[in-house]
Design a protein around this motif. Structure first.
Motif, PDB file in Angstrom:
ATOM      1  N   HIS A 170      35.459  11.596 -46.223  1.00 32.94           N
ATOM      2  CA  HIS A 170      36.780  11.485 -46.857  1.00 32.94           C
ATOM      3  C   HIS A 170      36.636  11.106 -48.336  1.00 32.94           C
ATOM      4  O   HIS A 170      37.271  11.692 -49.214  1.00 32.94           O
ATOM      5  CB  HIS A 170      37.641  10.473 -46.106  1.00 32.94           C
ATOM      6  CG  HIS A 170      39.087  10.496 -46.531  1.00 32.94           C
ATOM      7  ND1 HIS A 170      39.972   9.496 -46.252  1.00 32.94           N
ATOM      8  CD2 HIS A 170      39.794  11.424 -47.227  1.00 32.94           C
ATOM      9  CE1 HIS A 170      41.166   9.787 -46.752  1.00 32.94           C
ATOM     10  NE2 HIS A 170      41.081  10.963 -47.355  1.00 32.94           N
ATOM     11  N   PHE A 171      35.773  10.142 -48.621  1.00 32.13           N
ATOM     12  CA  PHE A 171      35.522   9.753 -50.018  1.00 32.13           C
ATOM     13  C   PHE A 171      35.086  10.960 -50.843  1.00 32.13           C
ATOM     14  O   PHE A 171      35.517  11.151 -51.975  1.00 32.13           O
ATOM     15  CB  PHE A 171      34.440   8.674 -50.087  1.00 32.13           C
ATOM     16  CG  PHE A 171      34.945   7.303 -49.755  1.00 32.13           C
ATOM     17  CD1 PHE A 171      36.275   7.088 -49.382  1.00 32.13           C
ATOM     18  CD2 PHE A 171      34.086   6.205 -49.806  1.00 32.13           C
ATOM     19  CE1 PHE A 171      36.735   5.818 -49.073  1.00 32.13           C
ATOM     20  CE2 PHE A 171      34.550   4.935 -49.503  1.00 32.13           C
ATOM     21  CZ  PHE A 171      35.867   4.740 -49.133  1.00 32.13           C
ATOM     22  N   SER A 172      34.210  11.746 -50.249  1.00 28.78           N
ATOM     23  CA  SER A 172      33.714  12.925 -50.956  1.00 28.78           C
ATOM     24  C   SER A 172      34.856  13.852 -51.336  1.00 28.78           C
ATOM     25  O   SER A 172      34.938  14.333 -52.467  1.00 28.78           O
ATOM     26  CB  SER A 172      32.696  13.650 -50.079  1.00 28.78           C
ATOM     27  OG  SER A 172      32.564  14.982 -50.495  1.00 28.78           O
ATOM     28  N   HIS A 173      35.768  14.061 -50.395  1.00 28.91           N
ATOM     29  CA  HIS A 173      36.887  14.955 -50.685  1.00 28.91           C
ATOM     30  C   HIS A 173      37.817  14.363 -51.732  1.00 28.91           C
ATOM     31  O   HIS A 173      38.343  15.072 -52.576  1.00 28.91           O
ATOM     32  CB  HIS A 173      37.660  15.279 -49.396  1.00 28.91           C
ATOM     33  CG  HIS A 173      36.962  16.296 -48.548  1.00 28.91           C
ATOM     34  ND1 HIS A 173      35.851  15.988 -47.790  1.00 28.91           N
ATOM     35  CD2 HIS A 173      37.179  17.624 -48.361  1.00 28.91           C
ATOM     36  CE1 HIS A 173      35.421  17.069 -47.163  1.00 28.91           C
ATOM     37  NE2 HIS A 173      36.216  18.087 -47.500  1.00 28.91           N
ATOM     38  N   LEU A 174      37.987  13.053 -51.691  1.00 28.01           N
ATOM     39  CA  LEU A 174      38.813  12.418 -52.716  1.00 28.01           C
ATOM     40  C   LEU A 174      38.160  12.571 -54.089  1.00 28.01           C
ATOM     41  O   LEU A 174      38.806  12.885 -55.080  1.00 28.01           O
ATOM     42  CB  LEU A 174      39.006  10.934 -52.394  1.00 28.01           C
ATOM     43  CG  LEU A 174      39.836  10.596 -51.154  1.00 28.01           C
ATOM     44  CD1 LEU A 174      39.857   9.093 -50.913  1.00 28.01           C
ATOM     45  CD2 LEU A 174      41.262  11.129 -51.315  1.00 28.01           C
ATOM     46  N   LEU A 175      36.859  12.354 -54.092  1.00 33.06           N
ATOM     47  CA  LEU A 175      36.113  12.416 -55.348  1.00 33.06           C
ATOM     48  C   LEU A 175      36.109  13.826 -55.929  1.00 33.06           C
ATOM     49  O   LEU A 175      36.257  14.018 -57.131  1.00 33.06           O
ATOM     50  CB  LEU A 175      34.675  11.967 -55.066  1.00 33.06           C
ATOM     51  CG  LEU A 175      33.820  11.538 -56.251  1.00 33.06           C
ATOM     52  CD1 LEU A 175      34.358  10.270 -56.866  1.00 33.06           C
ATOM     53  CD2 LEU A 175      32.387  11.308 -55.770  1.00 33.06           C
ATOM     54  N   GLN A 176      35.925  14.767 -55.053  1.00 30.21           N
ATOM     55  CA  GLN A 176      35.864  16.163 -55.498  1.00 30.21           C
ATOM     56  C   GLN A 176      37.265  16.773 -55.640  1.00 30.21           C
ATOM     57  O   GLN A 176      37.395  17.932 -56.020  1.00 30.21           O
ATOM     58  CB  GLN A 176      35.062  17.012 -54.490  1.00 30.21           C
ATOM     59  CG  GLN A 176      33.732  16.436 -54.091  1.00 30.21           C
ATOM     60  CD  GLN A 176      32.591  16.907 -54.980  1.00 30.21           C
ATOM     61  OE1 GLN A 176      32.836  17.506 -56.036  1.00 30.21           O
ATOM     62  NE2 GLN A 176      31.368  16.644 -54.576  1.00 30.21           N
ATOM     63  N   ARG A 177      38.285  15.995 -55.290  1.00 28.70           N
ATOM     64  CA  ARG A 177      39.683  16.460 -55.311  1.00 28.70           C
ATOM     65  C   ARG A 177      39.780  17.810 -54.614  1.00 28.70           C
ATOM     66  O   ARG A 177      40.208  18.808 -55.169  1.00 28.70           O
ATOM     67  CB  ARG A 177      40.188  16.584 -56.743  1.00 28.70           C
ATOM     68  CG  ARG A 177      40.113  15.259 -57.463  1.00 28.70           C
ATOM     69  CD  ARG A 177      41.032  15.239 -58.643  1.00 28.70           C
ATOM     70  NE  ARG A 177      40.911  13.954 -59.303  1.00 28.70           N
ATOM     71  CZ  ARG A 177      40.311  13.801 -60.503  1.00 28.70           C
ATOM     72  NH1 ARG A 177      39.823  14.845 -61.134  1.00 28.70           N
ATOM     73  NH2 ARG A 177      40.234  12.614 -61.049  1.00 28.70           N
ATOM     74  N   ARG A 178      39.357  17.790 -53.378  1.00 29.39           N
ATOM     75  CA  ARG A 178      39.251  19.043 -52.651  1.00 29.39           C
ATOM     76  C   ARG A 178      40.023  18.915 -51.334  1.00 29.39           C
ATOM     77  O   ARG A 178      40.048  17.847 -50.725  1.00 29.39           O
ATOM     78  CB  ARG A 178      37.774  19.289 -52.348  1.00 29.39           C
ATOM     79  CG  ARG A 178      37.488  20.575 -51.588  1.00 29.39           C
ATOM     80  CD  ARG A 178      36.016  20.613 -51.232  1.00 29.39           C
ATOM     81  NE  ARG A 178      35.184  20.769 -52.420  1.00 29.39           N
ATOM     82  CZ  ARG A 178      33.972  20.235 -52.551  1.00 29.39           C
ATOM     83  NH1 ARG A 178      33.465  19.487 -51.616  1.00 29.39           N
ATOM     84  NH2 ARG A 178      33.272  20.464 -53.641  1.00 29.39           N
ATOM     85  N   GLN A 179      40.689  19.991 -50.966  1.00 28.91           N
ATOM     86  CA  GLN A 179      41.345  20.033 -49.666  1.00 28.91           C
ATOM     87  C   GLN A 179      40.285  20.062 -48.572  1.00 28.91           C
ATOM     88  O   GLN A 179      39.228  20.673 -48.740  1.00 28.91           O
ATOM     89  CB  GLN A 179      42.197  21.304 -49.560  1.00 28.91           C
ATOM     90  CG  GLN A 179      43.533  21.218 -50.278  1.00 28.91           C
ATOM     91  CD  GLN A 179      44.479  20.248 -49.577  1.00 28.91           C
ATOM     92  OE1 GLN A 179      44.588  20.278 -48.359  1.00 28.91           O
ATOM     93  NE2 GLN A 179      45.140  19.380 -50.338  1.00 28.91           N
ATOM     94  N   MET A 180      40.582  19.398 -47.482  1.00 23.46           N
ATOM     95  CA  MET A 180      39.588  19.376 -46.415  1.00 23.46           C
ATOM     96  C   MET A 180      39.685  20.654 -45.564  1.00 23.46           C
ATOM     97  O   MET A 180      40.776  21.042 -45.134  1.00 23.46           O
ATOM     98  CB  MET A 180      39.784  18.160 -45.523  1.00 23.46           C
ATOM     99  CG  MET A 180      38.611  17.931 -44.587  1.00 23.46           C
ATOM    100  SD  MET A 180      38.778  16.408 -43.687  1.00 23.46           S
ATOM    101  CE  MET A 180      38.296  15.226 -44.939  1.00 23.46           C
ATOM    102  N   ALA A 181      38.546  21.291 -45.353  1.00 23.88           N
ATOM    103  CA  ALA A 181      38.520  22.489 -44.514  1.00 23.88           C
ATOM    104  C   ALA A 181      38.826  22.113 -43.066  1.00 23.88           C
ATOM    105  O   ALA A 181      38.552  20.982 -42.640  1.00 23.88           O
ATOM    106  CB  ALA A 181      37.156  23.164 -44.615  1.00 23.88           C
ATOM    107  N   THR A 182      39.378  23.037 -42.328  1.00 29.34           N
ATOM    108  CA  THR A 182      39.768  22.750 -40.944  1.00 29.34           C
ATOM    109  C   THR A 182      38.565  22.334 -40.092  1.00 29.34           C
ATOM    110  O   THR A 182      38.631  21.377 -39.322  1.00 29.34           O
ATOM    111  CB  THR A 182      40.417  23.989 -40.301  1.00 29.34           C
ATOM    112  OG1 THR A 182      41.304  24.564 -41.248  1.00 29.34           O
ATOM    113  CG2 THR A 182      41.158  23.613 -39.034  1.00 29.34           C
TER     114      THR A 182
END
Lengths: 139, 253, 390
Positions: free
Chosen positions: C220-232
């Motif tokens: 989750h941190f990674s996605h926040l950091l990368q400002r990326r939508q999480m893949a299904t």
């Protein structure tokens, strides 16, 4: 009716309190007289070994001995003199010297029994002197 | 069974018992009554203590000592007066820092009813166990049992200071000596005296009350052997339940 | 800055916030190591709260904490890689990296905790002791970290079939290392509250729990950091990790309950040690953090929200990781808190222990290493983390 009961209860409390206070006071009144019973503070000998306690109170006030029972035949009145003597040893005690005069097994418990009754050790001395040697922090 | 038959049977009274049998019997009695240790000695599990002592025997049988000399110490507990000459001698002989100790004196109180109690001083030191937990856990074999004498020794240059041996010791016998950057412990003065031909540890020599008796348990003529193998003597050890098989014995006679 | 984001260069988006965080993590490592150097100079017996009677403290707990997280990640990664087709597979590559860096965090803490760390590398080789759990633990964790680096290299170069084999080897090695870590405590007869054959298994259970929590949090941190939508498929992977967390919070709670029932059915020393947690000096640590925050609350949260929300799952994961931190601390301290000479005059019922600033600083160093490693992974291995191929 309720008030009366309250007063009675209060009265009983007060009476008991007073009695307890009085009895506590009574014990206090039996003061330790140093002229009659000798020095109040315990004597601690550290020679030839640490640490041996002697309490005048136990021997005089409680044990009923007079000053001249021990002074100046067995012990000089002056503090610390016995300690300096060469013969202030257990061996002398066993032969009837110093404490051994009474601590012979008939008058009082023998000198070669109940070691820790008098030998309070370095720990006991530290405790008596206030420094709480028993709870020393170790690394 | 008739009276006559009864008379022919072997007597069950103590007079017909061998001394060893009598001793074992006594042990069981003491264990059952809980008197065996005169209360609890270090261990908090007195029943287990007593069991460990009476079932397997805390003193190995004569001739069954794995080392020769098999060094051990017998502490005549009741005679200790906490003069701490042993501690002082140990500190001087082995350069023990002020914050540490290799041997020390513990104090316990045995209630005599009401406010009265009897003080008992208990000298403690490394027990040089036959199955030493400290030796088992050391990752770099910085501590081991000397093959000849059974003394648990330390090699300071190997100690990484993980302190697992300190955690493993049931007797609180180890401490970390910052000056030497190693865990330090009693070695019966092996390094400071025995190896130089002085055959008693410093604490034994310093004791004025003959509390500490040191010697070779494997030698039946030695004083330690005679003390722990005399039939009338109660012998106990500290924390027998840990299975370490200590070589420091306590007696009162 | 947002305008700089491009879909073709996903690594560029992490640069700016990542840079700041990286400096922060380096700073944490710096002050942590500075604290350790200070402690070494003035002597650990002054700098640390440990004593002769309580030779181990918070730092041993934190070392065990990081090592246990690492083992959990490694085990879950190997399961995901080896059996494929399961929903956690998209997380597996990141788990390998996280396992490496948490283990490096563990090594940092233990390296700064022990007194003569420089004697260790040669000492364990020249004078090994095969009866020593510490020796096995160190050796096996050392091998594991090497194997995992190799595995990572193979994953990066897309040689997946050998990587899987190495992943399994690493997982087995870590599991053995971890149970040896358990046995470091569990084999000490002198410490009855530690002693027993179930503690190594308890550690492994905690490993699976905290490993699952770590992958949820870090992903989750990674996605926040990368400002990326999480893949299904990633989200579904995290849901599976969430399920693992639910199961393991329950099992670890159960293990804890039995541990206490057993202690209270035992002798005085065991009862007093259990009391130190139950109502003694460790009670707040135990009830509030280890049990409440670390097991019951996250377990309930996950079950009630039915793993629908990534934020709730992350919150639960953080709770678990904090709770596990306290659990290790509580274990280390409660095992030693009853003096071996309790009952003698002047010996307290409970030995005092409050960690010092130096000890906290070394924990900070460990956290810094893990944080730094996480950011390095985000910067250089992002693409690998997003592929589940193997």
């Amino acid at each position: 009716m309720k008030k009366l009961l309250m007063l009675m209860v209060l009265g009983v409390f007060l009476l008991t309190g007073a009695l307890l206070w009085a009895s506590g006071d009574g014990q206090e009144q039996e003061e330790y007289d140093e002229d009659t019973y000798g020095p109040k503070d315990p004597i601690i000998w550290v020679k030839p070994v640490k640490s041996v306690v002697f309490e005048h109170k136990v021997h005089t006030m409680q044990g009923g001995l007079e000053c001249d029972s021990c002074h100046d035949d067995l012990f000089e009145m002056e503090a610390g003199v016995a300690e300096e003597n060469e013969d202030f040893t257990m061996k002398t005690l066993y032969e009837g010297g110093y404490c051994g005069a009474c601590h012979d097994g008939s008058t009082a418990f023998a000198s070669n029994t109940r070691c820790t009754a008098c030998h309070i050790g370095a720990r006991g001395q530290a405790r008596l002197l206030g420094a709480d040697g028993a709870t020393e922090k170790t690394h | 069974m008739k009276i006559d038959d009864l008379e022919k049977m072997e007597s069950e009274d103590v007079s017909s018992l061998s001394s060893v049998e009598r001793r074992n019997f006594l042990k069981i009695g003491f264990a059952v009554t809980g008197m065996y240790l005169g209360g609890s000695v270090l261990s908090l599990v007195s029943v287990k203590n007593a069991h460990g002592a009476s079932a397997s025997g805390v003193v190995p049988e004569l001739g069954k000592y794995p080392y020769n000399p098999h060094y051990s110490m017998v502490l005549r507990e009741k005679l200790c007066i906490d003069c701490e000459r042993c501690k002082d001698a140990c500190v001087k002989t082995n350069n023990v820092p002020s914050y540490g100790f290799r041997t020390t004196i513990l104090e316990k109180r045995h209630s005599l009813g009401e406010d009265k109690y009897e003080t008992i001083f208990v000298p403690v030191l490394c027990n040089h166990c036959n199955r030493p937990p400290c030796v088992r856990v050391c990752p770099t074999t910085a501590t081991w049992k000397d093959e000849k004498t059974g003394i648990v020794v330390m090699e300071p240059s190997r100690c990484i200071g993980c302190k697992t041996c300190m955690a493993a010791c049931p007797y609180n016998a180890r401490y970390f000596k910052e000056e030497a950057r190693t865990v330090d412990k009693c070695d019966f003065c092996f390094q400071s005296r025995l190896s130089k031909g002085v055959m008693t540890p410093a604490c034994v020599e310093a004791c004025p009350a003959d509390v500490r008796v040191f010697g070779n348990l494997a030698d039946p003529a030695s004083r330690v052997s005679q003390l722990v193998h005399s039939p009338e003597t109660m012998v106990w050890v500290l924390r027998p339940e840990t299975g370490a098989i200590p070589n420091v014995f306590y007696i009162n006679s | 800055m947002k305008g700089n984001n491009t879909t073709t260069m996903p690594t560029s988006s992490v640069t700016v916030p990542g840079n700041k965080l990286m400096w922060l993590s380096l700073f944490l490592i710096f002050i942590g190591v500075a604290g350790a150097v200070y402690a070494q100079v003035i002597g650990h017996h002054h700098a640390f709260a440990n004593t002769r009677e309580m030779p181990w403290g918070m730092l041993i707990g934190v070392y065990a904490y990081f090592a246990i997280v690492s083992t959990g990640l490694c085990l879950l990664a190997a399961f995901s890689h080896a059996f494929g087709g399961n929903q956690m597979a998209p997380l597996a590559n990141r788990m390998v990296w996280l396992s490496i860096i948490t283990l490096l965090g563990a090594f940092t803490v233990i390296g700064l905790e022990i007194e003569n760390v420089w004697r260790m590398p040669l000492g364990v080789i020249l004078h090994p002791n095969v009866t020593s759990n510490i020796w096995w633990m160190g050796t096996l964790y050392g091998i594991a970290v090497g194997v995992m680096f190799l595995e990572l290299l193979l994953i990066l170069t897309k040689r997946y079939s050998i990587a899987i084999i190495l992943g399994v080897v690493a997982a087995i090695t870590e599991a053995l290392a971890n149970s040896n870590l358990g046995s470091v405590f569990a084999s000490l007869q002198a410490k009855p509250f530690w002693y027993g054959s179930q503690l190594p298994i308890f550690f492994l259970s905690c490993a699976v729990l905290s490993g699952a929590a770590a992958i949820v949090m870090f992903t989750h941190f990674s996605h926040l950091l990368q400002r990326r939508q999480m893949a299904t498929d990633t989200f579904q992977g995290l849901q599976t990790a969430g399920k693992v967390m639910v199961l393991m919070t329950f099992l670890v709670t159960l293990a804890t309950v039995w541990k206490f029932i057993n202690a209270y059915a035992s002798n005085d020393e065991m009862i007093m040690a259990a009391d130190s947690l139950f109502k003694g000096p460790l009670a707040i640590n135990f009830w509030v953090f280890e049990i409440g925050l670390g097991l019951v609350l996250p377990g309930l949260l996950l079950a009630i929200t039915r793993l629908k929300s990534i934020s709730v799952m992350t919150a639960a994961a953080i709770m678990v990781l904090v709770g596990q931190f306290f659990s290790r601390f509580n274990l280390v301290v409660s095992g030693q808190i009853i003096p071996s000479d309790y009952g003698f005059v002047g010996v307290p019922q409970y030995l005092p222990y409050t960690p010092t600033v130096s000890e906290y600083l070394i924990v900070v160093a460990g956290l810094g290493v893990v944080g730094f490693g996480f950011l390095i992974g985000e910067r250089f291995f992002d693409e690998t983390f997003r592929t589940s191929a193997h």
